[in-house]
Design an enzyme around this catalytic site. Sequence first.
Site, PDB file in Angstrom:
ATOM      1  CG  HIS A  19      -0.204   0.293   2.500  1.00  0.00           C
ATOM      2  ND1 HIS A  19       0.634  -0.640   3.070  1.00  0.00           N
ATOM      3  CD2 HIS A  19      -0.161   1.382   3.305  1.00  0.00           C
ATOM      4  CE1 HIS A  19       1.149  -0.139   4.168  1.00  0.00           C
ATOM      5  NE2 HIS A  19       0.691   1.087   4.335  1.00  0.00           N
ATOM      6  N   GLY A  21       3.420   1.651  -2.063  1.00  0.00           N
ATOM      7  CA  GLY A  21       3.964   1.780  -3.416  1.00  0.00           C
ATOM      8  C   GLY A  21       3.061   2.646  -4.273  1.00  0.00           C
ATOM      9  CB  SER A 115       4.859  -5.935 -15.145  1.00  0.00           C
ATOM     10  OG  SER A 115       5.727  -5.374 -16.084  1.00  0.00           O
ATOM     11  CB  SER A 116       3.411  -4.594 -20.374  1.00  0.00           C
ATOM     12  OG  SER A 116       4.370  -3.618 -20.059  1.00  0.00           O
ATOM     13  CB  CYS A 117       8.364  -6.852 -18.506  1.00  0.00           C
ATOM     14  SG  CYS A 117       8.113  -7.520 -16.858  1.00  0.00           S
ATOM     15  CE1 TYR A 144       9.199  -7.240 -10.882  1.00  0.00           C
ATOM     16  CE2 TYR A 144       8.524  -6.817 -13.137  1.00  0.00           C
ATOM     17  CZ  TYR A 144       8.342  -6.633 -11.793  1.00  0.00           C
ATOM     18  OH  TYR A 144       7.308  -5.859 -11.334  1.00  0.00           O
ATOM     19  CE  LYS A 148       5.406  -8.546 -10.717  1.00  0.00           C
ATOM     20  NZ  LYS A 148       4.474  -8.332  -9.603  1.00  0.00           N
ATOM     21  N   PRO A 175      -0.664  -4.123 -16.225  1.00  0.00           N
ATOM     22  CG  PRO A 175      -0.440  -3.038 -14.193  1.00  0.00           C
ATOM     23  CD  PRO A 175      -0.183  -4.350 -14.863  1.00  0.00           C
ATOM     24  CB  THR A 176       0.517   0.131 -20.289  1.00  0.00           C
ATOM     25  OG1 THR A 176       1.476   0.501 -21.246  1.00  0.00           O
ATOM     26  CG2 THR A 176      -0.138   1.393 -19.712  1.00  0.00           C
ATOM     27  CG  ASN A 177       5.613   1.967 -19.982  1.00  0.00           C
ATOM     28  OD1 ASN A 177       6.354   1.126 -19.482  1.00  0.00           O
ATOM     29  ND2 ASN A 177       5.556   2.182 -21.287  1.00  0.00           N
ATOM     30  CG  LEU A 178       1.373   1.735 -14.194  1.00  0.00           C
ATOM     31  CD1 LEU A 178       1.214   0.977 -12.888  1.00  0.00           C
ATOM     32  CD2 LEU A 178       0.022   2.020 -14.822  1.00  0.00           C
ATOM     33  CG  HIS A 191       9.331   3.084 -14.332  1.00  0.00           C
ATOM     34  ND1 HIS A 191       8.742   2.861 -13.124  1.00  0.00           N
ATOM     35  CD2 HIS A 191       9.739   1.879 -14.793  1.00  0.00           C
ATOM     36  CE1 HIS A 191       8.772   1.557 -12.857  1.00  0.00           C
ATOM     37  NE2 HIS A 191       9.368   0.943 -13.850  1.00  0.00           N
ATOM     38  CD1 TRP A 214      21.650   9.342 -23.582  1.00  0.00           C
ATOM     39  CD2 TRP A 214      21.736   7.171 -23.049  1.00  0.00           C
ATOM     40  NE1 TRP A 214      22.781   9.149 -22.831  1.00  0.00           N
ATOM     41  CE2 TRP A 214      22.866   7.818 -22.493  1.00  0.00           C
ATOM     42  CE3 TRP A 214      21.585   5.798 -22.849  1.00  0.00           C
ATOM     43  CZ2 TRP A 214      23.822   7.139 -21.749  1.00  0.00           C
ATOM     44  CZ3 TRP A 214      22.532   5.125 -22.106  1.00  0.00           C
ATOM     45  CH2 TRP A 214      23.639   5.783 -21.562  1.00  0.00           C
TER      46      TRP A 214
HETATM   47  N1  LIG Z   1       5.266   1.273 -11.895  1.00  0.00           N
HETATM   48  C1  LIG Z   1       4.962   0.809 -13.107  1.00  0.00           C
HETATM   49  O1  LIG Z   1       5.182   1.453 -14.152  1.00  0.00           O
HETATM   50  C2  LIG Z   1       4.304  -0.535 -13.234  1.00  0.00           C
HETATM   51  C3  LIG Z   1       3.918  -0.922 -14.498  1.00  0.00           C
HETATM   52  C4  LIG Z   1       3.316  -2.147 -14.664  1.00  0.00           C
HETATM   53  C5  LIG Z   1       3.117  -2.966 -13.558  1.00  0.00           C
HETATM   54  N2  LIG Z   1       3.496  -2.569 -12.334  1.00  0.00           N
HETATM   55  C6  LIG Z   1       3.289  -3.536 -11.238  1.00  0.00           C
HETATM   56  O2  LIG Z   1       2.593  -2.998 -10.133  1.00  0.00           O
HETATM   57  C7  LIG Z   1       3.076  -3.591  -8.925  1.00  0.00           C
HETATM   58  C8  LIG Z   1       3.472  -2.504  -7.942  1.00  0.00           C
HETATM   59  O3  LIG Z   1       4.411  -1.641  -8.565  1.00  0.00           O
HETATM   60  P1  LIG Z   1       4.750  -0.190  -7.993  1.00  0.00           P
HETATM   61  O4  LIG Z   1       5.185   0.620  -9.135  1.00  0.00           O
HETATM   62  O5  LIG Z   1       3.656   0.268  -7.099  1.00  0.00           O
HETATM   63  O6  LIG Z   1       6.048  -0.548  -7.124  1.00  0.00           O
HETATM   64  P2  LIG Z   1       6.581   0.196  -5.806  1.00  0.00           P
HETATM   65  O7  LIG Z   1       6.190   1.622  -5.831  1.00  0.00           O
HETATM   66  O8  LIG Z   1       8.012  -0.172  -5.688  1.00  0.00           O
HETATM   67  O9  LIG Z   1       5.754  -0.523  -4.646  1.00  0.00           O
HETATM   68  C9  LIG Z   1       5.965  -1.868  -4.281  1.00  0.00           C
HETATM   69  C10 LIG Z   1       5.598  -2.011  -2.829  1.00  0.00           C
HETATM   70  O10 LIG Z   1       5.815  -3.372  -2.434  1.00  0.00           O
HETATM   71  C11 LIG Z   1       6.473  -3.366  -1.154  1.00  0.00           C
HETATM   72  N3  LIG Z   1       7.285  -4.564  -1.003  1.00  0.00           N
HETATM   73  C12 LIG Z   1       8.332  -4.978  -1.755  1.00  0.00           C
HETATM   74  N4  LIG Z   1       8.852  -6.115  -1.257  1.00  0.00           N
HETATM   75  C13 LIG Z   1       8.118  -6.424  -0.149  1.00  0.00           C
HETATM   76  C14 LIG Z   1       8.176  -7.464   0.804  1.00  0.00           C
HETATM   77  N5  LIG Z   1       9.098  -8.440   0.705  1.00  0.00           N
HETATM   78  N6  LIG Z   1       7.295  -7.455   1.811  1.00  0.00           N
HETATM   79  C15 LIG Z   1       6.379  -6.474   1.930  1.00  0.00           C
HETATM   80  N7  LIG Z   1       6.246  -5.457   1.057  1.00  0.00           N
HETATM   81  C16 LIG Z   1       7.129  -5.430   0.030  1.00  0.00           C
HETATM   82  C17 LIG Z   1       7.362  -2.139  -1.217  1.00  0.00           C
HETATM   83  O11 LIG Z   1       7.720  -1.744   0.088  1.00  0.00           O
HETATM   84  P3  LIG Z   1       9.206  -1.120   0.322  1.00  0.00           P
HETATM   85  O12 LIG Z   1       9.318   0.024  -0.635  1.00  0.00           O
HETATM   86  O13 LIG Z   1       9.174  -0.724   1.761  1.00  0.00           O
HETATM   87  O14 LIG Z   1      10.150  -2.232   0.000  1.00  0.00           O
HETATM   88  C18 LIG Z   1       6.451  -1.130  -1.902  1.00  0.00           C
HETATM   89  O15 LIG Z   1       5.602  -0.486  -0.987  1.00  0.00           O
HETATM   90  C19 LIG Z   1       4.243  -4.497  -9.316  1.00  0.00           C
HETATM   91  O16 LIG Z   1       3.786  -5.807  -9.407  1.00  0.00           O
HETATM   92  C20 LIG Z   1       4.628  -4.001 -10.695  1.00  0.00           C
HETATM   93  O17 LIG Z   1       5.137  -5.021 -11.520  1.00  0.00           O
HETATM   94  C21 LIG Z   1       4.080  -1.362 -12.125  1.00  0.00           C
END
Ligand SMILES: NC(=O)c1ccc[n+]([C@@H]2O[C@H](COP(=O)([O-])OP(=O)(O)OC[C@H]3O[C@@H](n4cnc5c(N)ncnc54)[C@H](OP(=O)(O)O)[C@@H]3O)[C@@H](O)[C@H]2O)c1
Length: 330
Positions: A19, A21, A115-117, A144, A148, A175-178, A191, A214
Amino acid sequence: MESTGMLSNLQKKIYVAGHRGMVGSAIVRNLLAKGYTNILTRTHAELDLTNQEHVANFFQKEKPDQVYLAAAKVGGIYANNTYPAEFIYQNLMIEANVIHQAFSVGVKKLLFLGSSCIYPKFAPQPMIEDVLLTGKLEPTNEPYAISKIAGIKLCESYNRQYGQSHGVDYRSVMPTNLYGYGDNFHAENSHVIPGLIYKLHHAKLKNLKKVVIWGSGNQTREFLHCDDLASACTLVMNIKLSSYQEITSDMLSHINIGSSQEISIRNLVLLISEVVGYRGKIEFDLTKEDGPPRKSLMSKKLSSLGWKPEIKLIEGLKATYEDFIKKLKK
Ligand SMILES: NC(=O)c1ccc[n+]([C@@H]2O[C@H](COP(=O)([O-])OP(=O)(O)OC[C@H]3O[C@@H](n4cnc5c(N)ncnc54)[C@H](OP(=O)(O)O)[C@@H]3O)[C@@H](O)[C@H]2O)c1
């Protein structure tokens, strides 16, 4: 409000993993705005989701009704390349622990964030859900991506084995790029959008005459604001099972979440420099690689549910820049 003597939907205990993140916090905002009153959270320090025993104890004690799994070890190309073991191990453990322990205490509804990867490196664009497992992945984030894909397959397998007998209904979204609130702003390890905001803001402060980007800037990418993502997530979680099953199948159960709006990196850079107020020259370094010419998701399944994004890129960028400035002042 729907209420039948049982818990109304809005009173259900909903655990949002991750929550703090960008995605998890957007899901919490969306649930609160919809009137949900019983949202369960734990920080990473309070509950390490890679620890099976701690996760089991947490689920036994709390017995949530629904789970959004937005916790993950996330990072850019450099981090993925440098720490591949941490990326595959931690994500596999988080998913296996949360999904299995949720099942163990009778959670019927769970939404897994991928994730789209997960899609092959050379998949035709825009990428449809069906291209999953049809080709080689991008090597830099393969560990990674494999974790997923395992998350999607965990959800599918629990549905297949326990759907009929236990009413298990675990769904996945890609999700796509966020971008948006709570993004990680860093010069190299971010990102695209937060990285450009950081770079152009500092160029403005230093009065730099030019900024070098780049690649040619001709490659196009798709972006979605995290609040739009959250609205799609809560929609997918709450549609009727029959509607979900109509657009998915037992072994192809994930749904893409994209904006269907692509922009060239060149135009994105110009837009961000306008938002940031950088007046210098932008130069594109053609000796550096562009990456794939086009990368986007086909989100027809999602749009067939009546969903569309609401936040225009320019508005989302302005709000993200404000968030960045607020963080700098803290
Ligand atoms: N951001 C993008 O562009 C994007 C795009 C597509 C999909 N997604 C997907 O969306 C999801 C969340 O991404 P996000 O961008 O929100 O990432 P984020 O901002 O890094 O948030 C991830 C959260 O997970 C927590 N976490 C990580 N390891 C943990 C563990 N071992 N135990 C408990 N909590 C843990 C982190 O806490 P700490 O920071 O304290 O470690 C952080 O609060 C991921 O699955 C990602 O693949 C993101």
